[in-house]
Write an enzyme that holds these catalytic residues in place. Structure first.
Site, PDB file in Angstrom:
ATOM      1  N   CYS A 129      16.816  28.315  -6.491  1.00 14.80           N
ATOM      2  CA  CYS A 129      17.173  27.070  -5.812  1.00 14.80           C
ATOM      3  C   CYS A 129      16.057  26.066  -6.019  1.00 14.80           C
ATOM      4  CB  CYS A 129      17.368  27.353  -4.321  1.00 14.80           C
ATOM      5  SG  CYS A 129      17.779  25.883  -3.361  1.00 14.80           S
ATOM      6  N   HIS A 162      26.889  28.256  -3.779  1.00 14.82           N
ATOM      7  CA  HIS A 162      25.491  27.909  -3.467  1.00 14.82           C
ATOM      8  C   HIS A 162      25.403  26.470  -2.935  1.00 14.82           C
ATOM      9  CE1 HIS A 162      21.019  28.172  -4.555  1.00 14.82           C
ATOM     10  NE2 HIS A 162      21.190  26.892  -4.291  1.00 14.82           N
ATOM     11  N   GLU A 163      26.088  25.544  -3.614  1.00 16.27           N
ATOM     12  CA  GLU A 163      25.988  24.129  -3.210  1.00 16.27           C
ATOM     13  C   GLU A 163      26.729  23.876  -1.897  1.00 16.27           C
ATOM     14  OE1 GLU A 163      23.756  22.486  -4.615  1.00 16.27           O
ATOM     15  OE2 GLU A 163      23.544  23.915  -6.261  1.00 16.27           O
ATOM     16  N   HIS A 166      24.639  24.905   0.977  1.00 12.81           N
ATOM     17  CA  HIS A 166      23.624  23.902   1.345  1.00 12.81           C
ATOM     18  C   HIS A 166      24.192  22.912   2.362  1.00 12.81           C
ATOM     19  CE1 HIS A 166      19.977  24.396  -0.984  1.00 12.81           C
ATOM     20  NE2 HIS A 166      20.627  24.508  -2.131  1.00 12.81           N
TER      21      HIS A 166
HETATM   22 ZN    ZN Z   1      19.896  25.306  -3.862  1.00  7.51          ZN
END
Ligand code: ZN
Length: 205
Positions: free
Chosen positions: A117, A159-160, A163
């Site tokens: 990341c 993953h995004e 976030h």
């Molecule tokens: Zn990330």
């Protein structure tokens, strides 16, 4: 919010990337519902793209530049060897803007790979994630998005989207897999993390 983004865009680009420990990465985000005029949204998305490419990374979420809006960008030219492409499903992912994305698993398949990341520089860790996900939301023009992602693009969108919910990949990672970039390069560049799992002592799905 618009004023804050005008200020951010007045600075030089690429934008600075926020590192883990900053509360903006943990707060979650407001759904995007027109807080920015179309021209400002377009400039913000372009700044995300420039910053992602410069890093370089395959995705970037608004909180990573300090903005609490539910917007992310993804793009992966996937410059990897054939055996890696096959093992990880790392196929090229064209540039996309994800507005208000939400995902749900498709089926019960899970697969673990090293990921990193931009907000946690220097390290990678193995994360087991659903193999396929259905992603819903909108694009940057407000058009509905409803698509199934598989392979590496499925990992990127999870993953995004995480976030945007204040979740970092480390929250989902196998703690014993945590490896510095140098260790990954020296020991764990195989297409799959099976040897890493045996040597470091963690489980894969
Ligand atoms: Zn990330």
């Amino acid at each position: 919010m618009a004023e804050r983004i005008e200020q951010l865009l007045a600075a030089e680009q690429p934008l600075p990337i926020v590192a883990a420990g900053d509360p903006v990465l943990r707060r979650g985000t407001e759904p995007y519902d027109g807080q920015l005029e179309p021209a400002l949204l377009a400039r913000f998305v372009e700044a995300l793209r420039v910053t992602m490419r410069a890093a370089p990374g395959v995705g970037l979420a608004a909180p990573q530049v300090g903005v609490g809006l539910r917007i992310a960008v993804i793009e992966d030219p996937a410059p990897v060897p054939e055996e890696v492409r096959l093992a990880r499903g790392r196929v090229p992912q064209p540039f996309r803007v994800l507005v208000n994305p939400v995902y749900e698993p498709v089926g019960t398949g899970r697969v673990g790979f090293f990921e990193g990341c931009l907000s946690v520089p220097g390290y990678q860790a193995v994360v087991a994630r659903p193999t396929e996900v259905r992603l819903t939301g909108q694009d940057e023009h407000g058009r509905a998005l409803d698509e199934v992602f598989a392979g590496w693009p499925a990992r990127i969108v999870q993953h995004e989207t995480d976030h945007l919910d204040g979740t970092l990949y480390l929250d989902r990672a196998e703690p014993r897999s945590l490896s510095a970039h140098q260790a990954v390069a020296e020991h764990w560049s195989q297409p799959t993390p099976e040897r890493a799992a045996r040597a470091l002592g963690f489980d894969l799905p």
